[in-house]
Design a protein around this motif. Structure first.
Motif: not given
Length: 140
Positions: A79-92, A94-108
């Protein structure tokens, strides 16, 4: 930091002690907890909170669009509380750690018109995978 508690207050969502504790546990940056993790942390703050209350509250928050349900490994819903902030996820991987990331540019824009097969694309989800510093250090 996530603004989950403030958003819920603004909506007029009734913040019972149980709901408030669940929201407090979820509030913050890079928070991607499973329901069981939410329950364990909530129980430290409010020992009488039940697992059912936590699950019901998470379901309500997802339905309200205030929390995102994320599954990066195909099993555990997080469950991710950052529902109103555009972001993607960076996942390890090995251990499954998740970090929010904000890549530059339009992925679309990365999807050429010829690869859209007539779809009107409204959303893009990108998950970056790799090895976190802690896992890299233990592998060395």
């Amino acid at each position: 930091m996530s603004d989950l508690l403030e958003r819920l207050r603004t909506r007029g969502w009734r913040l019972t002690a149980q709901r408030r504790v669940v929201a407090e546990v979820l509030d913050g940056d890079h928070v991607h907890l499973t329901a069981d993790e939410v329950h364990a942390r909530a129980a430290r703050l409010l020992p009488e909170i039940s697992r059912a209350t936590v699950y019901n509250t998470l379901g309500e928050l997802v339905t309200l669009g205030e929390v995102l349900e994320v599954s990066t490994d195909g099993r555990a819903r997080r469950y991710d509380p950052n529902a109103h902030h555009a972001h993607q996820h960076l996942v390890c991987s090995h251990c499954g750690t998740i970090r929010d990331v904000h890549p530059v540019g339009d992925p679309l824009a990365a999807l050429p018109a010829g690869e859209r097969f007539g779809f009107t694309v409204s959303d893009v989800e990108v998950t970056y995978r790799g090895t976190c510093p802690d896992c890299s250090a233990t592998a060395a």
